[in-house]
Design a protein around this motif. Structure first.
Motif, PDB file in Angstrom:
ATOM      1  N   ASN A  55       0.961  -0.992  -0.075  1.00 47.82           N
ATOM      2  CA  ASN A  55      -0.227   0.177  -0.138  1.00 47.82           C
ATOM      3  C   ASN A  55       0.760   1.528   0.012  1.00 47.82           C
ATOM      4  O   ASN A  55       2.415   1.459   0.180  1.00 47.82           O
ATOM      5  N   SER A  56       0.287   2.079  -0.583  1.00 42.49           N
ATOM      6  CA  SER A  56       1.281   3.918  -0.339  1.00 42.49           C
ATOM      7  C   SER A  56       0.273   4.590  -0.460  1.00 42.49           C
ATOM      8  O   SER A  56      -0.928   5.141  -1.087  1.00 42.49           O
ATOM      9  N   CYS A  57       0.682   6.203  -0.109  1.00 48.67           N
ATOM     10  CA  CYS A  57      -0.046   7.124  -0.467  1.00 48.67           C
ATOM     11  C   CYS A  57       1.007   8.615  -0.358  1.00 48.67           C
ATOM     12  O   CYS A  57       2.224   7.345  -0.415  1.00 48.67           O
ATOM     13  N   SER A  58       0.465   9.482  -1.626  1.00 46.82           N
ATOM     14  CA  SER A  58       1.227  10.485  -2.248  1.00 46.82           C
ATOM     15  C   SER A  58       1.258  11.346  -0.613  1.00 46.82           C
ATOM     16  O   SER A  58       2.434  12.816  -1.712  1.00 46.82           O
ATOM     17  N   CYS A  59       1.288  11.598   0.392  1.00 47.54           N
ATOM     18  CA  CYS A  59       1.066  12.128   0.988  1.00 47.54           C
ATOM     19  C   CYS A  59       2.828  12.525   1.651  1.00 47.54           C
ATOM     20  O   CYS A  59       3.949  11.451   1.355  1.00 47.54           O
ATOM     21  N   VAL A  60       3.433  13.612   2.551  1.00 47.09           N
ATOM     22  CA  VAL A  60       4.833  13.496   2.709  1.00 47.09           C
ATOM     23  C   VAL A  60       4.854  12.034   3.859  1.00 47.09           C
ATOM     24  O   VAL A  60       5.948  11.900   4.089  1.00 47.09           O
ATOM     25  N   GLY A  61       4.368  12.236   4.711  1.00 44.79           N
ATOM     26  CA  GLY A  61       3.836  11.484   5.660  1.00 44.79           C
ATOM     27  C   GLY A  61       4.858  10.245   5.486  1.00 44.79           C
ATOM     28  O   GLY A  61       5.442   9.917   5.949  1.00 44.79           O
ATOM     29  N   PHE A  62       3.827   9.491   4.295  1.00 50.32           N
ATOM     30  CA  PHE A  62       4.056   8.419   4.003  1.00 50.32           C
ATOM     31  C   PHE A  62       5.305   8.331   3.890  1.00 50.32           C
ATOM     32  O   PHE A  62       6.423   6.659   3.595  1.00 50.32           O
ATOM     33  N   THR A  63       5.426   9.087   3.041  1.00 54.50           N
ATOM     34  CA  THR A  63       6.931   8.831   2.463  1.00 54.50           C
ATOM     35  C   THR A  63       8.297   8.916   3.761  1.00 54.50           C
ATOM     36  O   THR A  63       9.565   8.422   2.782  1.00 54.50           O
ATOM     37  N   TYR A  64       7.623   9.483   4.080  1.00 51.54           N
ATOM     38  CA  TYR A  64       9.282   9.784   5.673  1.00 51.54           C
ATOM     39  C   TYR A  64       8.421   8.592   7.064  1.00 51.54           C
ATOM     40  O   TYR A  64       9.668   7.806   6.943  1.00 51.54           O
ATOM     41  N   HIS A  65       7.452   8.250   6.970  1.00 45.61           N
ATOM     42  CA  HIS A  65       6.655   6.988   7.675  1.00 45.61           C
ATOM     43  C   HIS A  65       6.783   5.804   7.293  1.00 45.61           C
ATOM     44  O   HIS A  65       6.148   5.106   8.191  1.00 45.61           O
ATOM     45  N   ARG A  66       6.227   5.936   5.941  1.00 40.09           N
ATOM     46  CA  ARG A  66       5.692   4.407   5.039  1.00 40.09           C
ATOM     47  C   ARG A  66       4.353   3.917   6.149  1.00 40.09           C
ATOM     48  O   ARG A  66       4.396   2.995   6.141  1.00 40.09           O
ATOM     49  N   ASN A  67       3.472   5.093   6.593  1.00 39.52           N
ATOM     50  CA  ASN A  67       2.352   5.237   6.954  1.00 39.52           C
ATOM     51  C   ASN A  67       2.066   6.827   7.390  1.00 39.52           C
ATOM     52  O   ASN A  67       2.026   7.538   7.791  1.00 39.52           O
ATOM     53  N   CYS A  68       0.423   6.415   7.338  1.00 41.94           N
ATOM     54  CA  CYS A  68       0.205   7.851   7.662  1.00 41.94           C
ATOM     55  C   CYS A  68      -1.643   7.991   7.825  1.00 41.94           C
ATOM     56  O   CYS A  68      -2.551   6.809   7.578  1.00 41.94           O
ATOM     57  N   LYS A  69      -2.363   9.324   8.019  1.00 40.60           N
ATOM     58  CA  LYS A  69      -3.556   8.737   8.482  1.00 40.60           C
ATOM     59  C   LYS A  69      -4.731   8.334   7.624  1.00 40.60           C
ATOM     60  O   LYS A  69      -5.331   8.213   7.365  1.00 40.60           O
ATOM     61  N   HIS A  70      -3.694   8.691   6.843  1.00 35.90           N
ATOM     62  CA  HIS A  70      -4.570   8.592   4.969  1.00 35.90           C
ATOM     63  C   HIS A  70      -5.418   7.185   4.549  1.00 35.90           C
ATOM     64  O   HIS A  70      -6.173   6.806   4.456  1.00 35.90           O
ATOM     65  N   LEU A  71      -3.669   6.396   4.433  1.00 36.06           N
ATOM     66  CA  LEU A  71      -3.946   4.827   4.418  1.00 36.06           C
ATOM     67  C   LEU A  71      -4.551   4.201   5.511  1.00 36.06           C
ATOM     68  O   LEU A  71      -6.111   3.357   5.272  1.00 36.06           O
ATOM     69  N   LYS A  72      -4.765   4.849   6.801  1.00 38.10           N
ATOM     70  CA  LYS A  72      -5.523   4.744   7.849  1.00 38.10           C
ATOM     71  C   LYS A  72      -6.742   4.295   7.528  1.00 38.10           C
ATOM     72  O   LYS A  72      -7.373   3.834   7.961  1.00 38.10           O
ATOM     73  N   SER A  73      -7.443   5.759   7.016  1.00 38.10           N
ATOM     74  CA  SER A  73      -9.111   5.826   6.557  1.00 38.10           C
ATOM     75  C   SER A  73      -9.312   4.660   6.241  1.00 38.10           C
ATOM     76  O   SER A  73     -10.254   4.426   6.117  1.00 38.10           O
ATOM     77  N   ILE A  74      -8.277   4.259   5.103  1.00 41.44           N
ATOM     78  CA  ILE A  74      -9.043   3.010   4.293  1.00 41.44           C
ATOM     79  C   ILE A  74      -9.318   1.895   4.441  1.00 41.44           C
ATOM     80  O   ILE A  74      -9.702   1.085   4.457  1.00 41.44           O
ATOM     81  N   VAL A  75      -8.043   1.353   4.946  1.00 37.69           N
ATOM     82  CA  VAL A  75      -7.064  -0.041   5.437  1.00 37.69           C
ATOM     83  C   VAL A  75      -7.886   0.488   7.034  1.00 37.69           C
ATOM     84  O   VAL A  75      -7.167   0.533   8.002  1.00 37.69           O
ATOM     85  N   LYS A  76      -8.686  -0.485   7.237  1.00 35.16           N
ATOM     86  CA  LYS A  76      -9.358  -0.351   8.756  1.00 35.16           C
ATOM     87  C   LYS A  76      -9.062  -1.606   9.283  1.00 35.16           C
ATOM     88  O   LYS A  76      -9.592  -2.137   8.322  1.00 35.16           O
TER      89      LYS A  76
END
Length: 76
Positions: A55-76
């Protein structure tokens, strides 16, 4: 010879699941779903749910942490 869901590991890296049926290897079905998610400041991010490449997200947070709130909102 019949196996279902075989997971190979090499140097700690998980490789693709494969399915062996009748002595033949067939890759698992590749599924990729793309979602547009609104950020908290009005930005729009692309969240990709991919069973083969991860899984991935185009936000800066995902780039640095490999996880973000946008991804968490989709994968519950």
């Amino acid at each position: 010879l019949e196996f279902r869901r075989v997971l190979f590991r090499s140097s700690g890296t998980t490789m693709n699941d494969i399915e062996i049926v009748g002595g033949k290897e067939t890759p698992k079905t590749h599924e990729r779903i793309v979602h547009q998610v609104a950020g908290s400041k009005g930005n729009s991010y692309e969240v990709v749910i991919d069973n083969m490449y991860g899984n991935s997200c185009s936000c800066v947070g995902f780039t640095y942490h490999r996880n973000c709130k946008h991804l968490k909102s989709i994968v519950k």
